[in-house]
Design an enzyme around this catalytic site. Structure first.
Site, PDB file in Angstrom:
ATOM      1  N   TYR A 144      -2.470   5.592  -4.311  1.00 12.07           N
ATOM      2  CA  TYR A 144      -3.477   6.653  -4.183  1.00 12.07           C
ATOM      3  C   TYR A 144      -2.937   7.849  -4.961  1.00 12.07           C
ATOM      4  O   TYR A 144      -1.819   8.301  -4.707  1.00 12.07           O
ATOM      5  CB  TYR A 144      -3.678   7.052  -2.721  1.00 12.07           C
ATOM      6  CG  TYR A 144      -4.380   6.038  -1.874  1.00 12.07           C
ATOM      7  CD1 TYR A 144      -5.744   5.786  -2.022  1.00 12.07           C
ATOM      8  CD2 TYR A 144      -3.688   5.340  -0.892  1.00 12.07           C
ATOM      9  CE1 TYR A 144      -6.390   4.859  -1.225  1.00 12.07           C
ATOM     10  CE2 TYR A 144      -4.325   4.412  -0.078  1.00 12.07           C
ATOM     11  CZ  TYR A 144      -5.676   4.173  -0.257  1.00 12.07           C
ATOM     12  OH  TYR A 144      -6.317   3.253   0.540  1.00 12.07           O
TER      13      TYR A 144
ATOM     14  N   HIS B 136     -13.835  -1.343  -0.476  1.00 11.35           N
ATOM     15  CA  HIS B 136     -12.820  -0.990   0.506  1.00 11.35           C
ATOM     16  C   HIS B 136     -13.064  -1.722   1.834  1.00 11.35           C
ATOM     17  O   HIS B 136     -12.835  -1.181   2.910  1.00 11.35           O
ATOM     18  CB  HIS B 136     -12.788   0.525   0.737  1.00 11.35           C
ATOM     19  CG  HIS B 136     -11.405   1.067   0.956  1.00 11.35           C
ATOM     20  ND1 HIS B 136     -10.688   1.678  -0.043  1.00 11.35           N
ATOM     21  CD2 HIS B 136     -10.610   1.096   2.041  1.00 11.35           C
ATOM     22  CE1 HIS B 136      -9.515   2.069   0.426  1.00 11.35           C
ATOM     23  NE2 HIS B 136      -9.441   1.726   1.694  1.00 11.35           N
TER      24      HIS B 136
ATOM     25  N   LYS C  98      -8.931  -0.395  -8.533  1.00 11.32           N
ATOM     26  CA  LYS C  98      -9.563  -0.998  -7.352  1.00 11.32           C
ATOM     27  C   LYS C  98     -10.616  -0.040  -6.776  1.00 11.32           C
ATOM     28  O   LYS C  98     -10.365   1.148  -6.640  1.00 11.32           O
ATOM     29  CB  LYS C  98      -8.507  -1.304  -6.282  1.00 11.32           C
ATOM     30  CG  LYS C  98      -9.042  -1.930  -5.002  1.00 11.32           C
ATOM     31  CD  LYS C  98      -7.881  -2.259  -4.064  1.00 11.32           C
ATOM     32  CE  LYS C  98      -8.372  -2.918  -2.785  1.00 11.32           C
ATOM     33  NZ  LYS C  98      -9.098  -2.001  -1.904  1.00 11.32           N
TER      34      LYS C  98
ATOM     35  N   GLN D  56       0.177  -0.577  -4.774  1.00 11.72           N
ATOM     36  CA  GLN D  56      -1.117   0.130  -4.765  1.00 11.72           C
ATOM     37  C   GLN D  56      -0.873   1.620  -4.625  1.00 11.72           C
ATOM     38  O   GLN D  56      -0.115   2.063  -3.760  1.00 11.72           O
ATOM     39  CB  GLN D  56      -1.990  -0.385  -3.627  1.00 11.72           C
ATOM     40  CG  GLN D  56      -3.329   0.327  -3.484  1.00 11.72           C
ATOM     41  CD  GLN D  56      -3.246   1.528  -2.543  1.00 11.72           C
ATOM     42  OE1 GLN D  56      -2.398   1.579  -1.655  1.00 11.72           O
ATOM     43  NE2 GLN D  56      -4.117   2.498  -2.751  1.00 11.72           N
TER      44      GLN D  56
ATOM     45  N   THR E 156      -6.294   2.894  -6.416  1.00 13.51           N
ATOM     46  CA  THR E 156      -7.536   2.854  -5.644  1.00 13.51           C
ATOM     47  C   THR E 156      -8.321   4.134  -5.886  1.00 13.51           C
ATOM     48  O   THR E 156      -7.782   5.238  -5.771  1.00 13.51           O
ATOM     49  CB  THR E 156      -7.236   2.692  -4.144  1.00 13.51           C
ATOM     50  OG1 THR E 156      -6.564   1.447  -3.946  1.00 13.51           O
ATOM     51  CG2 THR E 156      -8.509   2.700  -3.317  1.00 13.51           C
TER      52      THR E 156
ATOM     53  N   SER F 199       0.815  -1.210   0.000  1.00  8.59           N
ATOM     54  CA  SER F 199       0.000   0.000   0.000  1.00  8.59           C
ATOM     55  C   SER F 199       0.851   1.265   0.000  1.00  8.59           C
ATOM     56  O   SER F 199       1.949   1.295   0.570  1.00  8.59           O
ATOM     57  CB  SER F 199      -0.904   0.002   1.242  1.00  8.59           C
ATOM     58  OG  SER F 199      -1.543   1.258   1.401  1.00  8.59           O
TER      59      SER F 199
END
Length: 445
Positions: free
Chosen positions: A197, A337, A313, A195, A223, A173
């Site tokens: 953001y 989520h 995602k 992942q 995401t 993450s």
């Protein structure tokens, strides 16, 4: 009345044989003793009969023994709850607002009926599959989770190494507590994904993308369901901060979990490895760094920038699934989520058949992945049967991590693998490709 104990006398009358013991009166209508088969006539048990039954094992209290006794993810959760302070456990275990979405997601997997086939050769079960152009030994990977070393000090290192050993993907993450480079070094032969953001600061996003590519990550998972933070009320009540605050309440809570605090205080301080040092609540962090103005145009920018596989995602409608594929996504993750953003959000397992039908109609070969609510290998098999190409686990892996570090994550994957193999054998299928929607029926509620 006084009872007299006679001294031991070798010449005394020997104890009566079993055949000398008077039989109890038979109930009215019962067959006589002489009519019973020999195996049903009562007798005094002999030591030679009892000895094979008395296989008493020495009690084991080691971590390894404790983990081996866990035969379900729920049992790992019970161990995790005993060993982890309330704030980090609730951060993992909880969801948004009234946690309706999480309960519904788990209920969705309970509300199915398997439809097995019989007289199939299931002497050998093959759980391997292919996802995003590469093989995976199991049809499940580890989902991205933030603050992982807060749950247990081995954190992302335990997850990535367990995934490497199991031959499955591991996703780090953006809000992880181990860096992209350190995870790559810890699991050099693993299939590592990253992942992302998307930040308001595109230069910072680009820096992370370049680091992920340089470290050998072949898949970028963006995401898209966190325009703002969900109302995670357990975290609010617990005063969840990064790093944890040493209040009187947390100190008292820690007194029951000394091993967690010892590990926490004697390892490297907890920070966001991909971010600058931050102190504050989880919600404040999300609201300050994530961009509520994102559009499909930003996805186009990301597709042009990232040269590997791109997965989106947080897909919760058929229309959005189709649209992100039109904008260059190689796959989608049907996910709300983990119920941690919008309460009463769509349930990925319910959405799955519709997305599969839409992709089939479009002749799309984009991968369909699913997370949220998975707590057993049977859940995974059901998702695959209804059209998923792959699944991801978050909470299930974190329960194992909190229960026993790397060994706990290994145990999580062992439990899921055994569940999947047994379920498939009982369904009468030996390979993932043999699973079809005919194997599962959604029960009405």
């Amino acid at each position: 009345m006084t009872h007299t104990i006679q001294p031991n006398n070798p010449e005394a009358t020997p104890a009566p044989d079993a055949t000398d013991i008077p039989a109890a009166p038979a109930p009215a209508g019962a067959p006589s003793s002489s009519a019973l088969p020999a195996a049903l006539k009562r007798r005094v048990p002999k030591y030679s009969d009892l000895a094979p039954l008395m296989q008493f094992k020495k009690p084991e209290f080691s971590r390894a023994a404790r983990l081996q006794r866990a035969s379900t993810i729920w049992e790992l959760r019970d161990i995790a709850k005993r060993r982890t302070p309330k704030a980090p456990f609730d951060y993992t275990d909880g969801a948004a607002e009234e946690e309706i979405t999480l309960r519904r997601a788990r209920q969705a997997f309970l509300d199915i009926e398997f439809r097995p086939g019989i007289l199939r050769n299931v002497s050998s079960i093959d759980l391997s599959t292919e996802i995003l152009g590469k093989p995976s030994r199991l049809p499940v990977g580890i989902a991205p989770t933030g603050f992982t070393r807060m749950m247990q000090s081995e954190g992302e290192y335990a997850g990535s190494q367990a995934a490497e050993a199991a031959g499955i993907p591991y996703t780090l993450s953006t809000m992880g507590t181990a860096s992209i480079e350190d995870v790559a070094q810890a699991a050099p032969n693993g299939r590592n994904w990253f992942q992302l953001y998307l930040w308001t600061d595109r230069d910072r996003s680009l820096e992370l993308i370049e680091r992920a590519a340089k470290a050998g990550n072949d898949t970028l998972m963006v995401t898209v369901d966190t325009a703002v933070a969900g109302a995670r009320l357990r975290d609010v009540r617990n005063g969840m901060t990064i790093p944890p605050a040493l209040t009187l309440k947390t100190v008292l809570d820690a007194s029951y979990r000394p091993a967690w605090w010892f590990n926490f205080l004697t390892h490297e301080p907890l920070t966001f490895a991909s971010l600058s040092r931050y102190t504050g609540t989880v919600a404040d962090l999300i609201n300050s760094m994530f961009d509520p103005t994102l559009t499909f145009g930003d996805l186009d920018w990301l597709r042009e920038t990232w040269k590997g596989k791109l997965v989106v995602k947080g897909i919760q409608t058929v229309e959005d699934a189709r649209k992100v594929v039109d904008h260059g996504a190689d796959g989608v993750v049907l996910s709300n989520h983990g119920g941690r953003q919008l309460d009463r959000a769509p349930i990925p397992f319910h959405l799955l058949p519709e997305v599969r039908q839409a992709f089939t109609a479009d002749n799309s070969d984009a991968a369909i992945m699913l997370d949220t609510g998975i707590m057993s290998g049977a859940d995974i098999v059901a998702a695959l049967a209804l059209g998923a190409d792959f699944t991801l686990i978050g909470r299930a892996y974190l329960y194992g991590l909190m229960a026993g570090g790397r060994a706990g994550v290994d145990r999580t994957l062992q439990i899921l693998e055994k569940d999947m193999a047994r379920t498939m054998a009982l369904l009468g299928v030996s390979r993932i490709s043999e699973l079809t929607p005919d194997h599962v029926r959604l029960l009405p509620r």
